[in-house]
Motif scaffolding. Structure first.
Motif, PDB file in Angstrom:
ATOM      1  N   THR A 235      53.927 -19.156 -51.227  1.00 55.04           N
ATOM      2  CA  THR A 235      54.295 -18.009 -50.396  1.00 55.04           C
ATOM      3  C   THR A 235      53.549 -18.116 -49.071  1.00 55.04           C
ATOM      4  O   THR A 235      52.364 -18.463 -49.046  1.00 55.04           O
ATOM      5  CB  THR A 235      53.927 -16.693 -51.108  1.00 55.04           C
ATOM      6  N   TYR A 236      54.260 -17.813 -47.982  1.00 57.34           N
ATOM      7  CA  TYR A 236      53.695 -17.952 -46.649  1.00 57.34           C
ATOM      8  C   TYR A 236      53.849 -16.679 -45.831  1.00 57.34           C
ATOM      9  O   TYR A 236      54.845 -15.967 -45.954  1.00 57.34           O
ATOM     10  CB  TYR A 236      54.402 -19.076 -45.875  1.00 57.34           C
ATOM     11  N   THR A 237      52.873 -16.451 -44.957  1.00 51.97           N
ATOM     12  CA  THR A 237      52.997 -15.495 -43.864  1.00 51.97           C
ATOM     13  C   THR A 237      53.189 -16.340 -42.618  1.00 51.97           C
ATOM     14  O   THR A 237      52.358 -17.205 -42.313  1.00 51.97           O
ATOM     15  CB  THR A 237      51.735 -14.626 -43.722  1.00 51.97           C
ATOM     16  N   ILE A 238      54.279 -16.124 -41.909  1.00 56.26           N
ATOM     17  CA  ILE A 238      54.601 -16.926 -40.734  1.00 56.26           C
ATOM     18  C   ILE A 238      53.881 -16.342 -39.522  1.00 56.26           C
ATOM     19  O   ILE A 238      53.998 -15.145 -39.241  1.00 56.26           O
ATOM     20  CB  ILE A 238      56.118 -16.977 -40.518  1.00 56.26           C
ATOM     21  N   VAL A 239      53.137 -17.196 -38.805  1.00 55.42           N
ATOM     22  CA  VAL A 239      52.326 -16.763 -37.664  1.00 55.42           C
ATOM     23  C   VAL A 239      52.633 -17.624 -36.442  1.00 55.42           C
ATOM     24  O   VAL A 239      53.119 -18.741 -36.564  1.00 55.42           O
ATOM     25  CB  VAL A 239      50.810 -16.827 -37.987  1.00 55.42           C
ATOM     26  N   ASN A 240      52.362 -17.087 -35.275  1.00 57.51           N
ATOM     27  CA  ASN A 240      52.511 -17.832 -34.022  1.00 57.51           C
ATOM     28  C   ASN A 240      51.176 -18.452 -33.645  1.00 57.51           C
ATOM     29  O   ASN A 240      50.526 -18.061 -32.687  1.00 57.51           O
ATOM     30  CB  ASN A 240      53.012 -16.911 -32.902  1.00 57.51           C
ATOM     31  N   ASP A 241      50.752 -19.437 -34.422  1.00 59.43           N
ATOM     32  CA  ASP A 241      49.464 -20.083 -34.208  1.00 59.43           C
ATOM     33  C   ASP A 241      49.579 -21.527 -34.689  1.00 59.43           C
ATOM     34  O   ASP A 241      49.757 -21.783 -35.889  1.00 59.43           O
ATOM     35  CB  ASP A 241      48.381 -19.335 -34.990  1.00 59.43           C
TER      36      ASP A 241
ATOM     37  N   SER B 109      47.478 -23.749 -35.122  1.00 56.41           N
ATOM     38  CA  SER B 109      46.437 -24.267 -36.010  1.00 56.41           C
ATOM     39  C   SER B 109      46.866 -24.204 -37.479  1.00 56.41           C
ATOM     40  O   SER B 109      46.229 -24.802 -38.339  1.00 56.41           O
ATOM     41  CB  SER B 109      45.118 -23.517 -35.801  1.00 56.41           C
ATOM     42  N   TYR B 110      47.971 -23.504 -37.756  1.00 55.03           N
ATOM     43  CA  TYR B 110      48.518 -23.424 -39.115  1.00 55.03           C
ATOM     44  C   TYR B 110      49.775 -24.274 -39.281  1.00 55.03           C
ATOM     45  O   TYR B 110      50.554 -24.087 -40.202  1.00 55.03           O
ATOM     46  CB  TYR B 110      48.825 -21.967 -39.474  1.00 55.03           C
ATOM     47  N   PHE B 111      49.972 -25.232 -38.393  1.00 50.33           N
ATOM     48  CA  PHE B 111      51.160 -26.082 -38.409  1.00 50.33           C
ATOM     49  C   PHE B 111      51.127 -27.078 -39.571  1.00 50.33           C
ATOM     50  O   PHE B 111      50.107 -27.712 -39.845  1.00 50.33           O
ATOM     51  CB  PHE B 111      51.279 -26.854 -37.094  1.00 50.33           C
ATOM     52  N   HIS B 112      52.254 -27.221 -40.253  1.00 45.62           N
ATOM     53  CA  HIS B 112      52.494 -28.284 -41.242  1.00 45.62           C
ATOM     54  C   HIS B 112      53.858 -28.858 -40.913  1.00 45.62           C
ATOM     55  O   HIS B 112      54.829 -28.122 -40.733  1.00 45.62           O
ATOM     56  CB  HIS B 112      52.450 -27.742 -42.667  1.00 45.62           C
ATOM     57  N   ASP B 113      53.962 -30.162 -40.879  1.00 44.93           N
ATOM     58  CA  ASP B 113      55.123 -30.799 -40.266  1.00 44.93           C
ATOM     59  C   ASP B 113      56.412 -30.822 -41.073  1.00 44.93           C
ATOM     60  O   ASP B 113      57.467 -30.924 -40.497  1.00 44.93           O
ATOM     61  CB  ASP B 113      54.779 -32.207 -39.804  1.00 44.93           C
ATOM     62  N   ASN B 114      56.387 -30.734 -42.382  1.00 44.24           N
ATOM     63  CA  ASN B 114      57.659 -30.878 -43.082  1.00 44.24           C
ATOM     64  C   ASN B 114      57.605 -30.248 -44.471  1.00 44.24           C
ATOM     65  O   ASN B 114      57.143 -30.873 -45.415  1.00 44.24           O
ATOM     66  CB  ASN B 114      58.043 -32.352 -43.189  1.00 44.24           C
ATOM     67  N   LEU B 115      58.152 -29.049 -44.576  1.00 44.51           N
ATOM     68  CA  LEU B 115      58.197 -28.375 -45.873  1.00 44.51           C
ATOM     69  C   LEU B 115      59.393 -28.807 -46.715  1.00 44.51           C
ATOM     70  O   LEU B 115      59.499 -28.438 -47.871  1.00 44.51           O
ATOM     71  CB  LEU B 115      58.226 -26.858 -45.684  1.00 44.51           C
ATOM     72  N   MET B 116      60.288 -29.605 -46.149  1.00 45.73           N
ATOM     73  CA  MET B 116      61.450 -30.065 -46.917  1.00 45.73           C
ATOM     74  C   MET B 116      61.043 -31.014 -48.044  1.00 45.73           C
ATOM     75  O   MET B 116      61.747 -31.137 -49.028  1.00 45.73           O
ATOM     76  CB  MET B 116      62.450 -30.780 -46.007  1.00 45.73           C
ATOM     77  N   TYR B 117      59.924 -31.683 -47.900  1.00 44.78           N
ATOM     78  CA  TYR B 117      59.547 -32.699 -48.870  1.00 44.78           C
ATOM     79  C   TYR B 117      58.610 -32.213 -49.956  1.00 44.78           C
ATOM     80  O   TYR B 117      58.068 -32.995 -50.704  1.00 44.78           O
ATOM     81  CB  TYR B 117      58.970 -33.915 -48.151  1.00 44.78           C
ATOM     82  N   GLY B 118      58.442 -30.906 -50.056  1.00 47.07           N
ATOM     83  CA  GLY B 118      57.683 -30.383 -51.179  1.00 47.07           C
ATOM     84  C   GLY B 118      56.503 -29.524 -50.791  1.00 47.07           C
ATOM     85  O   GLY B 118      56.174 -29.342 -49.628  1.00 47.07           O
TER      86      GLY B 118
ATOM     87  N   CYS C 113      48.697 -16.522 -50.815  1.00 45.12           N
ATOM     88  CA  CYS C 113      49.667 -16.424 -49.716  1.00 45.12           C
ATOM     89  C   CYS C 113      49.029 -17.114 -48.514  1.00 45.12           C
ATOM     90  O   CYS C 113      47.955 -16.705 -48.049  1.00 45.12           O
ATOM     91  CB  CYS C 113      49.981 -14.972 -49.404  1.00 45.12           C
ATOM     92  N   HIS C 114      49.662 -18.166 -48.022  1.00 48.75           N
ATOM     93  CA  HIS C 114      49.105 -18.978 -46.946  1.00 48.75           C
ATOM     94  C   HIS C 114      49.749 -18.639 -45.611  1.00 48.75           C
ATOM     95  O   HIS C 114      50.928 -18.301 -45.548  1.00 48.75           O
ATOM     96  CB  HIS C 114      49.367 -20.469 -47.215  1.00 48.75           C
ATOM     97  N   MET C 115      48.983 -18.769 -44.545  1.00 49.07           N
ATOM     98  CA  MET C 115      49.559 -18.645 -43.214  1.00 49.07           C
ATOM     99  C   MET C 115      50.133 -19.995 -42.818  1.00 49.07           C
ATOM    100  O   MET C 115      49.570 -21.045 -43.139  1.00 49.07           O
ATOM    101  CB  MET C 115      48.504 -18.168 -42.215  1.00 49.07           C
ATOM    102  N   ILE C 116      51.271 -19.948 -42.129  1.00 49.56           N
ATOM    103  CA  ILE C 116      51.914 -21.172 -41.671  1.00 49.56           C
ATOM    104  C   ILE C 116      52.539 -20.901 -40.307  1.00 49.56           C
ATOM    105  O   ILE C 116      53.051 -19.803 -40.053  1.00 49.56           O
ATOM    106  CB  ILE C 116      52.945 -21.693 -42.699  1.00 49.56           C
TER     107      ILE C 116
END
Length: 115
Positions: free
Chosen positions: A50-56, A58-67, A109-112
């Motif tokens: 579960t994620y909280t979507i933020v405009n930052d 520093s919480y970038f992850h490049d590809n959630l399609m792969y798991g 719940c992670h920020m992303i």
């Protein structure tokens, strides 16, 4: 977000992103048995975060399609339970006959980043 994994998936595409879900999970015959002996819990699983979507950034992850993200902060505090498959044709009135399915859920719940 949840990622289904199935021993009966990957139907002729590069890792068969399950679309639609039921077709992607059950596309190879002879792997999943919903009768005796039942083996869905051995051959189908779901990971969830579960994620909280933020405009930052520093919480970038490049590809959630792969798991699911697994690192020192993500995928650390997990719970596992028995559930069933999901999909738009299933709800509180129409249950899935494909159970049990093993779910692995990240408790945090992670920020992303929105990007």
């Amino acid at each position: 977000v949840h990622w289904p994994h199935s021993a009966a998936g990957a139907c002729g595409t590069e890792w068969q992103f399950q679309t639609p879900f039921y077709d992607g999970v059950f596309c190879n015959d002879g792997v999943v048995n919903i009768l005796t002996p039942l083996n869905t819990y051995k051959n189908i699983g779901v990971q969830s975060q579960t994620y909280t979507i933020v405009n930052d950034e520093s919480y970038f992850h490049d590809n959630l399609m792969y798991g699911m993200i697994v690192d020192e902060n993500f995928g650390v505090d997990m719970t596992m339970y028995t559930g069933s498959t999901t999909g738009t044709s299933r709800d509180n009135d129409v249950c899935s006959r494909f159970a049990p399915i093993t779910w692995q859920v990240d408790r945090k719940c992670h920020m992303i980043s929105a990007s």
